[in-house]
Design a protein around this motif. Structure first.
Motif, PDB file in Angstrom:
ATOM      1  N   VAL A   1      43.377  35.396  42.358  1.00 55.79           N
ATOM      2  CA  VAL A   1      43.213  37.042  41.890  1.00 55.79           C
ATOM      3  C   VAL A   1      44.644  37.578  42.632  1.00 55.79           C
ATOM      4  CG1 VAL A   1      42.207  38.808  42.554  1.00 55.79           C
ATOM      5  CG2 VAL A   1      41.097  36.619  42.855  1.00 55.79           C
TER       6      VAL A   1
ATOM      7  N   THR B   1      45.107  43.610  42.994  1.00 61.04           N
ATOM      8  CA  THR B   1      43.416  43.299  42.441  1.00 61.04           C
ATOM      9  C   THR B   1      42.590  43.924  44.407  1.00 61.04           C
ATOM     10  OG1 THR B   1      43.479  42.591  40.710  1.00 61.04           O
ATOM     11  CG2 THR B   1      41.278  42.318  41.920  1.00 61.04           C
TER      12      THR B   1
ATOM     13  N   LEU C   1      40.603  46.724  47.098  1.00 61.69           N
ATOM     14  CA  LEU C   1      39.057  45.880  47.552  1.00 61.69           C
ATOM     15  C   LEU C   1      38.355  47.679  48.408  1.00 61.69           C
ATOM     16  CD1 LEU C   1      38.976  43.118  47.441  1.00 61.69           C
ATOM     17  CD2 LEU C   1      37.682  44.002  45.919  1.00 61.69           C
TER      18      LEU C   1
ATOM     19  N   GLU D   1      33.809  44.725  49.422  1.00 62.83           N
ATOM     20  CA  GLU D   1      34.004  44.152  48.798  1.00 62.83           C
ATOM     21  C   GLU D   1      35.081  42.351  48.988  1.00 62.83           C
ATOM     22  OE1 GLU D   1      34.561  47.547  44.978  1.00 62.83           O
ATOM     23  OE2 GLU D   1      36.206  47.840  46.507  1.00 62.83           O
TER      24      GLU D   1
ATOM     25  N   VAL E   1      36.535  39.283  46.210  1.00 67.15           N
ATOM     26  CA  VAL E   1      36.637  38.969  44.713  1.00 67.15           C
ATOM     27  C   VAL E   1      37.280  37.103  44.880  1.00 67.15           C
ATOM     28  CG1 VAL E   1      37.701  40.707  43.767  1.00 67.15           C
ATOM     29  CG2 VAL E   1      39.348  39.328  44.572  1.00 67.15           C
TER      30      VAL E   1
ATOM     31  N   THR F   1      35.412  33.739  37.298  1.00 64.73           N
ATOM     32  CA  THR F   1      35.899  34.989  38.895  1.00 64.73           C
ATOM     33  C   THR F   1      35.051  35.430  39.738  1.00 64.73           C
ATOM     34  OG1 THR F   1      36.657  36.371  37.252  1.00 64.73           O
ATOM     35  CG2 THR F   1      37.883  34.265  38.064  1.00 64.73           C
TER      36      THR F   1
ATOM     37  N   HIS G   1      33.501  39.420  41.565  1.00 66.85           N
ATOM     38  CA  HIS G   1      33.969  40.820  42.568  1.00 66.85           C
ATOM     39  C   HIS G   1      32.692  40.859  43.149  1.00 66.85           C
ATOM     40  CE1 HIS G   1      35.865  45.090  42.246  1.00 66.85           C
ATOM     41  NE2 HIS G   1      35.469  44.964  43.509  1.00 66.85           N
TER      42      HIS G   1
ATOM     43  N   GLU H   1      30.155  42.938  46.184  1.00 67.56           N
ATOM     44  CA  GLU H   1      30.319  43.297  47.140  1.00 67.56           C
ATOM     45  C   GLU H   1      28.639  43.660  48.070  1.00 67.56           C
ATOM     46  OE1 GLU H   1      29.394  48.381  47.940  1.00 67.56           O
ATOM     47  OE2 GLU H   1      29.773  47.725  46.253  1.00 67.56           O
TER      48      GLU H   1
END
Length: 118
Positions: free
Chosen positions: A26, A30, A34, A38, A40, A55, A57, A59
């Motif tokens: 990542v 990116t 965030l 959040e 990733v 992958t 992403h 929350e």
């Protein structure tokens, strides 16, 4: 791992170089965008069990009312002993004196052992 093959062309020659570089799963750009809560990531897979979507992403969804209700029921911690700076200073000096006495005792003991060995 990512294979890269940059191509260089000049008036005399053309060259291709091949390199293998370890890239971030990542990219930091990116991660820097965030918001709070959040996250990733990327999961590793077993060769026998392939994963299509590695992958993610996500929350974290928090119910902020629950901690507030819990905090409302908190009670103050009872004061058992009120400590002032003079008490802390006396304690510090006592510990320092105890250490000096231990060191003196051990130095004398070592000297006695040394005298006994000679």
């Amino acid at each position: 791992m990512q294979v890269r093959e940059p191509l260089s062309i000049n008036s005399v020659d053309t060259s291709i170089s091949r390199s293998i570089q370890l890239e971030s799963a990542v990219p930091p750009s990116t991660i820097s965008y965030l918001s709070s809560g959040e996250f990733v990531g990327m999961v590793a897979e077993d060769p026998d069990c392939k994963i299509k979507l590695k992958t993610f992403h996500c929350e974290i969804l928090n119910d902020h009312d629950v901690p507030k209700k819990e905090e409302a029921n908190y009670k103050d911690i009872a004061i058992l002993i009120k400590i002032d700076t003079s008490m802390v200073q006396r304690n510090y000096l006592q510990i320092k004196q105890d250490i000096q006495e231990i060191m003196q005792f051990e130095m004398e003991r070592l000297l006695m052992i040394q005298d006994w060995l000679i």
